[in-house]
Design an enzyme around this catalytic site. Structure first.
Site, PDB file in Angstrom:
ATOM      1  N   GLN A 170       0.835  -1.206   0.000  1.00 20.13           N
ATOM      2  CA  GLN A 170       0.000   0.000   0.000  1.00 20.13           C
ATOM      3  C   GLN A 170       0.867   1.252   0.000  1.00 20.13           C
ATOM      4  OE1 GLN A 170      -3.613  -0.555   2.914  1.00 20.13           O
ATOM      5  NE2 GLN A 170      -1.932  -1.842   3.609  1.00 20.13           N
ATOM      6  N   VAL A 223       3.451   4.188  -0.877  1.00 26.61           N
ATOM      7  CA  VAL A 223       3.797   4.950  -2.084  1.00 26.61           C
ATOM      8  C   VAL A 223       5.250   5.413  -2.029  1.00 26.61           C
ATOM      9  CG1 VAL A 223       1.407   5.746  -2.362  1.00 26.61           C
ATOM     10  CG2 VAL A 223       3.047   7.148  -1.042  1.00 26.61           C
ATOM     11  N   HIS A 259      -1.272   1.318  -4.187  1.00 28.51           N
ATOM     12  CA  HIS A 259      -1.694   2.720  -4.086  1.00 28.51           C
ATOM     13  C   HIS A 259      -0.756   3.636  -4.868  1.00 28.51           C
ATOM     14  CE1 HIS A 259      -3.958   1.778  -0.068  1.00 28.51           C
ATOM     15  NE2 HIS A 259      -4.651   1.435  -1.126  1.00 28.51           N
ATOM     16  N   CYS A 286      -1.958  10.001 -25.408  1.00 32.76           N
ATOM     17  CA  CYS A 286      -3.402  10.127 -25.698  1.00 32.76           C
ATOM     18  C   CYS A 286      -3.953  11.502 -25.326  1.00 32.76           C
ATOM     19  CB  CYS A 286      -4.166   9.035 -24.931  1.00 32.76           C
ATOM     20  SG  CYS A 286      -4.361   9.390 -23.185  1.00 32.76           S
ATOM     21  N   ASN A 339       2.442  -7.509  13.024  1.00 28.09           N
ATOM     22  CA  ASN A 339       2.111  -6.100  13.225  1.00 28.09           C
ATOM     23  C   ASN A 339       2.382  -5.698  14.670  1.00 28.09           C
ATOM     24  OD1 ASN A 339       1.061  -3.847  11.681  1.00 28.09           O
ATOM     25  ND2 ASN A 339      -0.654  -3.829  13.118  1.00 28.09           N
TER      26      ASN A 339
HETATM   27  N1  APR Z   1       6.385  -2.894  12.764  1.00 33.24           N
HETATM   28  C1  APR Z   1       5.150  -3.469  12.785  1.00 33.24           C
HETATM   29  N2  APR Z   1       3.991  -2.762  12.797  1.00 33.24           N
HETATM   30  C2  APR Z   1       4.100  -1.418  12.805  1.00 33.24           C
HETATM   31  C3  APR Z   1       5.354  -0.750  12.832  1.00 33.24           C
HETATM   32  C4  APR Z   1       6.533  -1.556  12.803  1.00 33.24           C
HETATM   33  N3  APR Z   1       7.754  -1.024  12.772  1.00 33.24           N
HETATM   34  N4  APR Z   1       5.125   0.601  12.837  1.00 33.24           N
HETATM   35  C5  APR Z   1       3.766   0.752  12.842  1.00 33.24           C
HETATM   36  N5  APR Z   1       3.153  -0.454  12.818  1.00 33.24           N
HETATM   37  C6  APR Z   1       1.722  -0.748  12.715  1.00 33.24           C
HETATM   38  C7  APR Z   1       0.800   0.275  13.343  1.00 33.24           C
HETATM   39  O1  APR Z   1       0.583  -0.042  14.701  1.00 33.24           O
HETATM   40  C8  APR Z   1      -0.473   0.113  12.510  1.00 33.24           C
HETATM   41  O2  APR Z   1      -1.291  -0.928  13.018  1.00 33.24           O
HETATM   42  O3  APR Z   1       1.429  -0.701  11.325  1.00 33.24           O
HETATM   43  C9  APR Z   1       0.057  -0.316  11.135  1.00 33.24           C
HETATM   44  C10 APR Z   1       0.008   0.774  10.074  1.00 33.24           C
HETATM   45  O4  APR Z   1      -1.332   1.019   9.787  1.00 33.24           O
HETATM   46  P1  APR Z   1      -1.785   2.357   9.030  1.00 33.24           P
HETATM   47  O5  APR Z   1      -1.089   3.505   9.615  1.00 33.24           O
HETATM   48  O6  APR Z   1      -3.271   2.370   9.010  1.00 33.24           O
HETATM   49  O7  APR Z   1      -1.182   2.161   7.569  1.00 33.24           O
HETATM   50  P2  APR Z   1      -1.783   1.306   6.359  1.00 33.24           P
HETATM   51  O8  APR Z   1      -2.505   0.112   6.848  1.00 33.24           O
HETATM   52  O9  APR Z   1      -0.687   1.090   5.403  1.00 33.24           O
HETATM   53  O10 APR Z   1      -2.828   2.356   5.723  1.00 33.24           O
HETATM   54  C11 APR Z   1      -3.492   2.015   4.563  1.00 33.24           C
HETATM   55  O11 APR Z   1      -4.443   4.190   4.359  1.00 33.24           O
HETATM   56  O12 APR Z   1      -4.098   6.380   4.726  1.00 33.24           O
HETATM   57  C12 APR Z   1      -4.208   5.448   3.741  1.00 33.24           C
HETATM   58  O13 APR Z   1      -3.317   5.407   1.554  1.00 33.24           O
HETATM   59  C13 APR Z   1      -2.953   5.318   2.894  1.00 33.24           C
HETATM   60  O14 APR Z   1      -1.870   3.306   2.085  1.00 33.24           O
HETATM   61  C14 APR Z   1      -2.456   3.916   3.207  1.00 33.24           C
HETATM   62  C15 APR Z   1      -3.701   3.210   3.667  1.00 33.24           C
END
Ligand code: APR
Length: 265
Positions: free
Chosen positions: A107, A109, A125, A163, A227
């Site tokens: 996800q 970028v 994304h 295009c 996670n």
């Molecule tokens: N190791 C493991 N987990 C981690 C770490 C780490 N070093 N750092 C953070 N986390 C966990 C956080 O606790 C959280 O649960 O990773 C997760 C990140 O979740 P989000 O911040 O919601 O990111 P993501 O799931 O990628 O978001 C999805 O949402 O905002 C939009 O487009 C954006 O691609 C993104 C999408």
């Protein structure tokens, strides 16, 4: 933790078509904030999240103004150019090199999986380092367009050289459809994998969060979640087991263990 790392490594060695899904959590150890973690950009600035939700509508309404704004407004993630892959990204590259990991669907970028060397990569994304034609879907490197010149000549939005369609950053905004090629290939991978390793995502953003559920629809799939905190995938039993830890610490240990097991067989 030791047992879970061994179990995951053994499952990876035994898998025929293992893939990895990643989110912002894998890049926090590269100094890039996530979104919904305890110090995430949306957690700290809900107004910024609301603005992000309006971005695509603004692009559709007035792409020229959207481009001018984009040139001046700083990215919520800060500058990504200097960011470098961390041991978590490098471990996934190593697993690809070993032939264990067939694909990474991210996800993010930030382009760090590409910088780490992964070849079988789907940027669900999009990527900050690319532009995309919203009509024909062609992607371009940033240097294909002289933005300063276009701005000085008041010629925003840029047009596709193939295009004449309107060019947008490759990054996918909230409410914007996932580009067809990436969406199709990701669904195929979720439909044929026998192991899915999900790393560093809160798994609440769709349609990406539907990929584990697509895989769960088949019994012969092992879904491993890594996670910092449990997610809906944990709570709903979509994942077979959950490893609570940092991707930059756990993934290198899994890669080491995989190599060790491989040597034994
Ligand atoms: N190791 C493991 N987990 C981690 C770490 C780490 N070093 N750092 C953070 N986390 C966990 C956080 O606790 C959280 O649960 O990773 C997760 C990140 O979740 P989000 O911040 O919601 O990111 P993501 O799931 O990628 O978001 C999805 O949402 O905002 C939009 O487009 C954006 O691609 C993104 C999408």
């Amino acid at each position: 933790m030791e047992e879970l790392i061994e179990r995951a490594s053994r499952d990876l060695v035994n898998a025929k078509h293992a893939i990895a899904l990643t989110g912002a959590g894998i890049s926090t150890e590269s100094g890039i904030p996530d979104f919904r973690g305890p110090s995430g950009v949306w957690t700290k600035d809900p107004e910024a999240e609301r603005r992000a939700y309006r971005s695509y509508d603004r692009f559709l309404e007035d792409p020229g103004a959207w481009w001018e704004e984009r040139l001046t407004a700083p990215s919520v993630l800060g500058s990504l150019e200097e960011a470098v892959p961390n041991p978590g990204h490098r471990a996934l590259f190593e697993l690809e090199e070993l032939g264990v990991l067939k694909c990474v669907i991210t996800q993010n970028v930030d382009g760090l999986h590409e910088k780490a060397g992964n070849k079988h990569l789907l940027e669900y994304h999009g990527s900050v380092s690319k532009f995309r034609c919203t009509a024909c879907g062609l992607r371009f490197n940033q240097d294909a367009f002289d933005l300063a010149k276009l701005a000085s000549e008041n010629r925003f939005p840029p047009n596709c050289p193939e295009c004449r369609g309107i060019i947008k950053t490759d990054t996918v905004s909230f409410g914007e459809p996932i580009p067809g090629d990436v969406a199709r290939k990701s669904l195929e991978e979720a439909g044929k994998c026998d192991l899915m390793l999900i790393c560093g995502t809160s798994a609440v953003v769709y349609p990406f969060a539907s990929l584990p559920r697509v895989a769960r629809g088949r019994t012969a799939v092992t879904i491993i979640e890594l996670n910092a905190e449990p997610t809906p995938l944990t709570g709903e039993g979509i994942s077979d087991y959950f490893i609570q830890g940092k991707t930059g610490e756990v993934l290198p240990r899994i890669a080491e263990e995989v190599k060790k097991i491989r040597k034994q067989v």
